[in-house]
Design a protein around this motif. Structure first.
Motif, PDB file in Angstrom:
ATOM      1  N   LYS A 195       4.643   1.063   0.974  1.00 15.43           N
ATOM      2  CA  LYS A 195       5.637   1.610   0.052  1.00 15.43           C
ATOM      3  C   LYS A 195       5.829   3.109   0.239  1.00 15.43           C
ATOM      4  O   LYS A 195       4.867   3.846   0.490  1.00 15.43           O
ATOM      5  CB  LYS A 195       5.234   1.336  -1.404  1.00 15.43           C
ATOM      6  N   ILE A 196       7.084   3.534   0.076  1.00 15.91           N
ATOM      7  CA  ILE A 196       7.456   4.945   0.180  1.00 15.91           C
ATOM      8  C   ILE A 196       8.296   5.302  -1.048  1.00 15.91           C
ATOM      9  O   ILE A 196       9.179   4.544  -1.444  1.00 15.91           O
ATOM     10  CB  ILE A 196       8.291   5.205   1.455  1.00 15.91           C
ATOM     11  N   PHE A 197       8.023   6.448  -1.661  1.00  8.31           N
ATOM     12  CA  PHE A 197       8.838   6.931  -2.778  1.00  8.31           C
ATOM     13  C   PHE A 197       9.916   7.872  -2.239  1.00  8.31           C
ATOM     14  O   PHE A 197       9.610   8.866  -1.574  1.00  8.31           O
ATOM     15  CB  PHE A 197       7.981   7.690  -3.797  1.00  8.31           C
ATOM     16  N   ALA A 198      11.191   7.586  -2.559  1.00  6.23           N
ATOM     17  CA  ALA A 198      12.286   8.413  -2.063  1.00  6.23           C
ATOM     18  C   ALA A 198      12.898   9.305  -3.133  1.00  6.23           C
ATOM     19  O   ALA A 198      13.391  10.387  -2.821  1.00  6.23           O
ATOM     20  CB  ALA A 198      13.373   7.534  -1.445  1.00  6.23           C
ATOM     21  N   LYS A 242       4.181  -1.218  13.152  1.00  3.17           N
ATOM     22  CA  LYS A 242       2.959  -1.982  12.909  1.00  3.17           C
ATOM     23  C   LYS A 242       3.274  -3.341  12.282  1.00  3.17           C
ATOM     24  O   LYS A 242       2.383  -4.015  11.766  1.00  3.17           O
ATOM     25  CB  LYS A 242       2.011  -1.180  12.007  1.00  3.17           C
ATOM     26  N   ASP A 243       4.557  -3.725  12.350  1.00  2.43           N
ATOM     27  CA  ASP A 243       5.018  -5.031  11.858  1.00  2.43           C
ATOM     28  C   ASP A 243       4.778  -5.227  10.364  1.00  2.43           C
ATOM     29  O   ASP A 243       4.550  -6.354   9.908  1.00  2.43           O
ATOM     30  CB  ASP A 243       4.369  -6.175  12.649  1.00  2.43           C
ATOM     31  N   LEU A 244       4.832  -4.142   9.615  1.00  4.62           N
ATOM     32  CA  LEU A 244       4.689  -4.238   8.166  1.00  4.62           C
ATOM     33  C   LEU A 244       6.061  -4.280   7.500  1.00  4.62           C
ATOM     34  O   LEU A 244       7.055  -3.814   8.064  1.00  4.62           O
ATOM     35  CB  LEU A 244       3.897  -3.043   7.625  1.00  4.62           C
ATOM     36  N   GLN A 245       6.096  -4.836   6.310  1.00  4.61           N
ATOM     37  CA  GLN A 245       7.302  -4.791   5.504  1.00  4.61           C
ATOM     38  C   GLN A 245       7.361  -3.428   4.824  1.00  4.61           C
ATOM     39  O   GLN A 245       6.364  -2.944   4.283  1.00  4.61           O
ATOM     40  CB  GLN A 245       7.276  -5.901   4.455  1.00  4.61           C
ATOM     41  N   ILE A 246       8.537  -2.804   4.840  1.00  7.95           N
ATOM     42  CA  ILE A 246       8.720  -1.497   4.212  1.00  7.95           C
ATOM     43  C   ILE A 246       9.354  -1.702   2.840  1.00  7.95           C
ATOM     44  O   ILE A 246      10.320  -2.452   2.694  1.00  7.95           O
ATOM     45  CB  ILE A 246       9.622  -0.589   5.066  1.00  7.95           C
ATOM     46  N   LEU A 248       0.816  -1.215   0.000  1.00  9.95           N
ATOM     47  CA  LEU A 248       0.000   0.000   0.000  1.00  9.95           C
ATOM     48  C   LEU A 248       0.849   1.265   0.000  1.00  9.95           C
ATOM     49  O   LEU A 248       1.909   1.327   0.624  1.00  9.95           O
ATOM     50  CB  LEU A 248      -0.925   0.013   1.218  1.00  9.95           C
ATOM     51  N   ILE A 249       0.368   2.279  -0.725  1.00 13.58           N
ATOM     52  CA  ILE A 249       0.999   3.602  -0.773  1.00 13.58           C
ATOM     53  C   ILE A 249       0.072   4.598  -0.086  1.00 13.58           C
ATOM     54  O   ILE A 249      -1.149   4.552  -0.273  1.00 13.58           O
ATOM     55  CB  ILE A 249       1.215   4.079  -2.216  1.00 13.58           C
ATOM     56  N   GLY A 250       0.649   5.538   0.665  1.00 10.98           N
ATOM     57  CA  GLY A 250      -0.161   6.593   1.265  1.00 10.98           C
ATOM     58  C   GLY A 250       0.696   7.519   2.092  1.00 10.98           C
ATOM     59  O   GLY A 250       1.849   7.209   2.416  1.00 10.98           O
TER      60      GLY A 250
END
Length: 540
Positions: free
Chosen positions: A299-302, A344-348, A270-272
């Motif tokens: 997901k994060i855009f760098a 939150k124990d999510l994969q980054i 997920l993106i946000g």
């Protein structure tokens, strides 16, 4: 398995060259599966003995000498953008301005009133000018409807005057953090927008109605099994931030609506601007253990891309020394999102392409794991296109994984040396270096940016299309990127990725064994059948 009263019907696949892709790289000639699970792999004689001993009813399938592999896993693609590309004007490979105009005019003539004309996959390096056409050129092609053309990498666009007027940007003179609005000598927008500035235009974009988009997405996704794909990592927006802009804020909801009858498993990424409520998304259908669906990553855009010169680099691009690209978010904002997802124990999953962006993200991961240690996190960098040796060692020490896109090489090879120069080109798409450093690396398409043909991607891993061949992989290593490695990247190695008893009956039958054909012919191998959870989803 030993209850002789069990009268389930099992399928015996025999007369096949089965590459199990397990630790021992076992090969078999027969496979038995029932109820969506693999029961047995081995010789045909032993398989028949097993069936007799278990008292199972049996349906048989002659593999006719085909090669069988675990079902392919594409770890990073954009389902809704694939549908948008399917629905709109395809400019992929167009090198003539006249042909570009012809395609756009045809699409404009078929576009409903009030809807924007959208062209995609434009590679300006193929045009005689070598540059994106500005709004004046586009006005000459389509003067009376909003028109937007996306560059192939999806990180830049060019818009005509109608689109600028619709977005209220004809005389815009502001700035965008992490983005660029190109302006003329008078300070007015030329129509070219890059990175975060793309959202200024796409905020007002009017595309197909939700029903049309839903059906386009369904039709597009049903093509994936023809590539041998049984599982996808689906990149999905949850708000206005992301490559689809405001129009993409319902992507996760649309994908949830399609999940129930999808012919593959979904690993939702997920993106946000903030980490979404995963439980709510799960309740909508994005988490279904029976189908292998789960929502477990953020997901994060760098930074940007090499093609748009927006990838964040330590030094200027070789052909544009004054440009070093940029980060599309501030470091503290990236870290805030990382920390929220991690806790939150999510994969980054961080999009980072330039060498400075990859190094910056590796440093942020080191900070995160020092402050909040977590074993076996499998946090990722998406793309990691240019990586110096020192950053490779840091990533390996931190346990950072990579989702790579081999077909980027095929699309970019004609300008990569010019863009990067000899030293950095040798560090581009360093697949072999990742493996030698002990970094987990898996494959993907980033579709619709690249083709979903896994076999083409495997070929490109092995041949590198003659680009920096020191980074080439063996056939076995390339196959692993889309099978066992991909399953591990998604925390699914106990369920899929190898053909072993107890795992899901996800497999693909190929016309030939990729080991047995010339490397340059791997992409020509035909997929004969794709089986997901024991059910055939494609057959030639």
């Amino acid at each position: 398995m030993t209850d002789r009263q069990d009268r389930r019907t099992a399928e015996l696949l025999y007369n096949a060259d089965i590459l199990c892709m397990d630790d021992a790289r076992s090969r078999a000639e027969a496979l038995i599966h029932a109820d969506g699970r693999i029961l047995f792999t081995g010789s045909e004689a032993a398989a028949r003995d097993y069936l007799s001993a278990q008292g199972l009813k049996t349906a048989e399938k002659d593999g006719r000498g085909s090669c069988v592999l675990p079902g392919f896993i594409d770890t990073h693609l954009h389902p809704m953008l694939m549908a948008v590309f399917y629905y709109n004007a395809d400019l992929n490979g167009v090198s003539s301005p006249a042909r570009m105009a012809e395609i756009i005019k045809d699409k404009a003539a078929r576009t409903a009133p009030g809807e924007w004309v959208l062209g995609l996959q434009l590679d300006e390096k193929l045009l005689p000018s070598g540059a994106l056409p500005d709004r004046h050129i586009l006005d000459g092609i389509c003067p009376d409807k909003p028109l937007v053309l996306f560059k192939r990498d999806g990180h830049s666009l060019t818009a005509n005057t109608c689109a600028l007027e619709a977005a209220g940007l004809t005389s815009w003179r502001g700035t965008v953090q992490g983005g660029t609005v190109e302006c003329d000598a008078a300070g007015l927008p030329t129509g070219i927008f890059r990175e975060n500035a793309v959202g200024l235009i796409m905020e007002k974009f009017q595309g197909p109605d939700p029903g049309t988009l839903l059906e386009s997405t369904r039709a597009t996704l049903r093509k994936l099994p023809a590539q041998g794909i049984t599982s996808i990592g689906a990149i999905l927006q949850t708000d206005r931030e992301g490559p689809s802009g405001a129009s993409g804020q319902f992507e996760s909801d649309l994908m949830a609506a399609l999940a129930a009858d999808s012919p593959f498993s979904i690993y939702a990424i997920l993106i946000g601007q903030a980490v979404p409520d995963m439980r709510a998304l799960a309740e909508k259908g994005l988490a279904d253990p029976s189908k292998g669906h789960k929502a477990a990553a953020f997901k994060i855009f760098a930074d940007g891309t090499l093609g748009s010169c927006t990838a964040c680099m330590h030094q200027g691009f070789f052909d544009r020394p004054h440009q070093t690209g940029y980060m599309t978010l501030g470091e503290e904002e990236i870290y805030r999102r990382m920390e929220e997802a991690h806790l939150k124990d999510l994969q980054i999953c961080i999009h980072a392409i330039g060498d400075k962006a990859v190094a910056t993200c590796a440093a942020l991961y080191e900070r995160l794991l020092r402050q909040h240690p977590r074993q076996d996190h499998r946090h990722r960098i998406e793309h990691a296109s240019v990586v110096p040796p020192g950053t490779l060692k840091q990533m390996a020490a931190l346990g950072i994984a990579v989702s790579c896109q081999p077909l980027f090489i095929r699309s970019e090879k004609h300008w990569l040396h010019e863009r990067l120069g000899p030293e950095r080109a040798a560090q581009a798409y360093p697949f072999r270096s990742f493996l030698e450093a002990g970094i987990l690396i898996a494959g993907s398409s980033d579709a619709p940016i690249e083709s979903t043909s896994v076999l083409d991607a495997i070929e490109c891993c092995v041949t590198r299309d003659d680009f920096e061949t020191a980074q080439a992989l063996s056939v076995d290593q390339a196959l692993a990127l889309y099978t066992r490695n991909a399953a591990r990247l998604q925390f699914e190695e106990t369920e899929k990725g190898t053909l072993e008893p107890g795992k899901r009956a996800d497999f693909v039958r190929l016309e030939h064994n990729p080991h047995d054909v010339p490397p340059a012919d791997i992409g020509k191998i035909r997929v004969l059948e794709t089986v997901w959870q024991g059910q055939t989803t494609f057959e030639r």
